[in-house]
Design a protein around this motif. Structure first.
Motif, PDB file in Angstrom:
ATOM      1  N   ASN A  21     101.653  22.621 144.071  1.00 57.03           N
ATOM      2  CA  ASN A  21     102.256  21.940 142.910  1.00 57.03           C
ATOM      3  C   ASN A  21     101.966  22.684 141.610  1.00 57.03           C
ATOM      4  N   ILE A  22     102.170  23.991 141.623  1.00 58.93           N
ATOM      5  CA  ILE A  22     101.955  24.830 140.446  1.00 58.93           C
ATOM      6  C   ILE A  22     103.309  25.039 139.768  1.00 58.93           C
ATOM      7  N   ASP A  23     103.330  24.978 138.446  1.00 60.35           N
ATOM      8  CA  ASP A  23     104.569  25.191 137.699  1.00 60.35           C
ATOM      9  C   ASP A  23     104.885  26.691 137.696  1.00 60.35           C
ATOM     10  N   PRO A  24     106.006  27.106 138.304  1.00 56.93           N
ATOM     11  CA  PRO A  24     106.320  28.544 138.412  1.00 56.93           C
ATOM     12  C   PRO A  24     106.590  29.224 137.072  1.00 56.93           C
ATOM     13  N   HIS A  25     106.796  28.432 136.021  1.00 57.61           N
ATOM     14  CA  HIS A  25     107.100  29.034 134.713  1.00 57.61           C
ATOM     15  C   HIS A  25     105.867  29.665 134.064  1.00 57.61           C
ATOM     16  N   TYR A  26     104.687  29.247 134.490  1.00 56.93           N
ATOM     17  CA  TYR A  26     103.462  29.795 133.898  1.00 56.93           C
ATOM     18  C   TYR A  26     103.084  31.097 134.601  1.00 56.93           C
ATOM     19  N   THR A  27     103.247  32.213 133.915  1.00 56.31           N
ATOM     20  CA  THR A  27     102.865  33.503 134.513  1.00 56.31           C
ATOM     21  C   THR A  27     102.055  34.304 133.495  1.00 56.31           C
ATOM     22  N   PHE A  28     101.405  35.357 133.980  1.00 57.81           N
ATOM     23  CA  PHE A  28     100.676  36.241 133.060  1.00 57.81           C
ATOM     24  C   PHE A  28     101.662  37.056 132.214  1.00 57.81           C
ATOM     25  N   ASP A  29     102.850  37.311 132.763  1.00 55.46           N
ATOM     26  CA  ASP A  29     103.844  38.119 132.035  1.00 55.46           C
ATOM     27  C   ASP A  29     104.302  37.441 130.749  1.00 55.46           C
ATOM     28  N   ASN A  30     104.437  36.083 130.791  1.00 55.72           N
ATOM     29  CA  ASN A  30     104.919  35.413 129.569  1.00 55.72           C
ATOM     30  C   ASN A  30     103.777  34.771 128.773  1.00 55.72           C
ATOM     31  N   PHE A  31     102.555  35.205 129.025  1.00 52.27           N
ATOM     32  CA  PHE A  31     101.398  34.761 128.239  1.00 52.27           C
ATOM     33  C   PHE A  31     101.134  35.802 127.156  1.00 52.27           C
ATOM     34  N   VAL A  32     101.142  35.385 125.892  1.00 49.35           N
ATOM     35  CA  VAL A  32     100.928  36.340 124.798  1.00 49.35           C
ATOM     36  C   VAL A  32      99.425  36.533 124.583  1.00 49.35           C
ATOM     37  N   GLU A  33      99.005  37.775 124.757  1.00 50.71           N
ATOM     38  CA  GLU A  33      97.570  38.082 124.690  1.00 50.71           C
ATOM     39  C   GLU A  33      97.169  38.485 123.281  1.00 50.71           C
ATOM     40  N   GLY A  34      95.985  38.032 122.870  1.00 49.85           N
ATOM     41  CA  GLY A  34      95.423  38.429 121.573  1.00 49.85           C
ATOM     42  C   GLY A  34      93.908  38.413 121.703  1.00 49.85           C
ATOM     43  N   THR A  62      92.734  21.854 122.251  1.00 46.50           N
ATOM     44  CA  THR A  62      94.041  21.533 122.836  1.00 46.50           C
ATOM     45  C   THR A  62      95.095  22.559 122.441  1.00 46.50           C
ATOM     46  N   GLY A  63      96.009  22.823 123.374  1.00 46.21           N
ATOM     47  CA  GLY A  63      97.186  23.634 123.050  1.00 46.21           C
ATOM     48  C   GLY A  63      96.911  25.102 122.802  1.00 46.21           C
ATOM     49  N   LEU A  64      95.873  25.655 123.458  1.00 45.94           N
ATOM     50  CA  LEU A  64      95.549  27.074 123.233  1.00 45.94           C
ATOM     51  C   LEU A  64      95.902  27.959 124.428  1.00 45.94           C
ATOM     52  N   GLY A  65      96.424  27.346 125.516  1.00 42.00           N
ATOM     53  CA  GLY A  65      96.869  28.166 126.644  1.00 42.00           C
ATOM     54  C   GLY A  65      95.962  28.127 127.866  1.00 42.00           C
ATOM     55  N   LYS A  66      95.016  27.181 127.919  1.00 42.90           N
ATOM     56  CA  LYS A  66      94.111  27.102 129.079  1.00 42.90           C
ATOM     57  C   LYS A  66      94.888  26.761 130.356  1.00 42.90           C
ATOM     58  N   THR A  67      95.767  25.759 130.248  1.00 40.85           N
ATOM     59  CA  THR A  67      96.560  25.349 131.414  1.00 40.85           C
ATOM     60  C   THR A  67      97.491  26.485 131.834  1.00 40.85           C
ATOM     61  N   ASN A  90      97.093  25.512 116.737  1.00 39.41           N
ATOM     62  CA  ASN A  90      97.226  25.879 118.148  1.00 39.41           C
ATOM     63  C   ASN A  90      98.669  26.250 118.499  1.00 39.41           C
ATOM     64  N   VAL A  91      98.821  26.733 119.721  1.00 38.02           N
ATOM     65  CA  VAL A  91     100.119  27.252 120.175  1.00 38.02           C
ATOM     66  C   VAL A  91     101.146  26.126 120.279  1.00 38.02           C
ATOM     67  N   ARG A  92     100.680  24.954 120.705  1.00 39.95           N
ATOM     68  CA  ARG A  92     101.598  23.828 120.877  1.00 39.95           C
ATOM     69  C   ARG A  92     102.254  23.436 119.549  1.00 39.95           C
ATOM     70  N   GLU A  93     101.454  23.426 118.487  1.00 45.69           N
ATOM     71  CA  GLU A  93     102.012  23.088 117.161  1.00 45.69           C
ATOM     72  C   GLU A  93     102.997  24.162 116.697  1.00 45.69           C
ATOM     73  N   LEU A  94     102.673  25.417 117.006  1.00 46.61           N
ATOM     74  CA  LEU A  94     103.598  26.511 116.663  1.00 46.61           C
ATOM     75  C   LEU A  94     104.939  26.315 117.365  1.00 46.61           C
ATOM     76  N   GLU A  95     104.859  26.008 118.668  1.00 43.64           N
ATOM     77  CA  GLU A  95     106.091  25.783 119.449  1.00 43.64           C
ATOM     78  C   GLU A  95     106.874  24.601 118.907  1.00 43.64           C
ATOM     79  N   GLY A  96     106.145  23.536 118.559  1.00 43.83           N
ATOM     80  CA  GLY A  96     106.793  22.342 118.002  1.00 43.83           C
ATOM     81  C   GLY A  96     107.529  22.671 116.719  1.00 43.83           C
ATOM     82  N   ALA A  97     106.896  23.483 115.859  1.00 40.16           N
ATOM     83  CA  ALA A  97     107.514  23.875 114.588  1.00 40.16           C
ATOM     84  C   ALA A  97     108.769  24.717 114.842  1.00 40.16           C
ATOM     85  N   LEU A  98     108.666  25.633 115.798  1.00 39.96           N
ATOM     86  CA  LEU A  98     109.812  26.491 116.139  1.00 39.96           C
ATOM     87  C   LEU A  98     110.981  25.635 116.644  1.00 39.96           C
ATOM     88  N   ASN A  99     110.685  24.670 117.520  1.00 39.23           N
ATOM     89  CA  ASN A  99     111.735  23.790 118.056  1.00 39.23           C
ATOM     90  C   ASN A  99     112.390  22.961 116.950  1.00 39.23           C
TER      91      ASN A  99
END
Length: 347
Positions: free
Chosen positions: A11-24, A54-59, A212-221
């Motif tokens: 039951n892993i979400d296939p959308h989560y990959t290392f390729d689409n994880f932005v590294e810093g 929360t919302g930093l990419g742990k999941t 966090n990343v979630r707030e950034l995504e929310g703002a973009l949306n």
């Protein structure tokens, strides 16, 4: 799914990959550790514990590790579950008197991924069950990956024996992303969704939203939706209009005064001492940390920060920022203090 559902083994979400994880810088070590674990499950770091706000990419990292394990070995029995779901399933099993099925389900997997283990706090029966599950998997070298919203030793009402076991493997802090990473994340997300995001707008959003990343995504949306509904292009003007309230909240949330008070409280100093001219080491280092945090987390210029610290020259602030940046690479204790203060201020 019920305790016997085989589909839940993957039951892993296939959308989560290392390729689409932005590294810093803030998540580099976490990403490297998750990749190691995915390539050598049960052998590299066990357990792997990713912790941070929360919302930093742990999941994302946890599930990306799961997806890579499955790519290398599609027949692998892998189970991802949120900690509260673990508790719910256990309560259901106790009520239906089929604890044996529950135990078998969690202890027969090749890899177990549990999100947000801070929710185990204060739930004695859940902790007891997880403790035995952990032991079984660990002894048979099955991979365990966990996330937590803070360093586990800081979680109240988590049993000592459990805290001790969580330290057997590798614990990695995932920090709020720095300015460059925030900008890169926005551009990556926009490109993936076909949103035409100009570079100057990405930089504005990255500068104004630091939490966090979630707030950034929310703002973009929000900006993309507003542009779409009003038939306008995404411009600086549109962003300022659309996100005025959000920007104001962020600007109010982290002030130099707030940083000074937080640092003084953290090091158990009087605020007047932190802002004094005294140069004893017990005050000088926290003062430098507070200056560096002000540079990192606010829009203020170096002269403005110096002014807020009793009229210090801007070169003093610049020296403090350089000094703290270099100490973060060599002094583990100071690095932990810095990470913890960032979490307190951005949480």
């Amino acid at each position: 799914p019920g305790a016997s559902s085989p589909a839940a083994q993957h039951n892993i979400d296939p959308h989560y990959t290392f390729d689409n994880f932005v590294e810093g810088k803030s998540n580099q070590l976490g990403k490297a550790a998750a990749m190691q674990v995915a390539q050598n499950p049960g052998r590299a770091y066990n357990p792997l514990l990713l912790y941070g706000g929360t919302g930093l990419g742990k999941t994302h990292l946890m599930q990306a590790a799961g997806n890579l394990m499955l790519k290398h070995n599609p027949s692998m029995k892998l189970l991802y579950v949120h900690s509260e779901r673990f508790t719910e399933m256990m309560i259901t099993a106790l009520r239906n008197k089929n604890m044996d099925d529950f135990k078998h389900r969690f202890r027969s997997v090749d890899a177990l991924l549990i999100d947000d283990i801070q929710f185990f706090a204060g739930k004695d029966a859940t902790q007891e069950e997880f403790f035995h599950t952990f032991n079984t998997l660990y002894e048979s070298r099955q991979q365990i990956v966990l996330t937590c919203d803070r360093y586990p030793k800081e979680v109240d009402n988590l049993e000592l024996r459990l805290k001790s076991r969580l330290g057997w493997g590798l614990s990695v802090a995932i920090e709020p992303p720095d300015f460059e990473t925030r900008a890169a994340i926005l551009l990556e997300k926009a490109q993936a969704r076909g949103i035409p995001l100009p570079g100057d707008v990405a930089l504005l959003l990255a500068r104004r939203i630091r939490s966090n990343v979630r707030e950034l995504e929310g703002a973009l949306n929000t900006v993309a939706a507003q542009a779409n509904l009003s038939g306008r292009g995404i411009t600086m003007e549109l962003v300022q209009e659309t996100l005025r309230d959000l920007f104001n909240v962020h600007a109010r949330a982290i002030t130099i005064q707030n940083i000074q008070k937080t640092v003084a409280d953290y090091y158990q100093l009087r605020l007047s001492d932190l802002l004094s001219q005294r140069r004893v080491r017990s005050l000088a280092r926290p003062r430098q940390i507070a200056m560096a945090l002000a540079k990192e987390l606010t829009e203020h210029s170096l002269p403005e920060i110096g002014e807020a610290f009793g009229g210090k020259d801007h070169t003093t602030v610049m020296h403090a920022c350089k000094k703290i940046r270099s100490l973060c690479d060599t002094d583990m204790r100071l690095r932990q203090d810095w990470d913890k203060l960032i979490r307190i201020l951005t949480g």
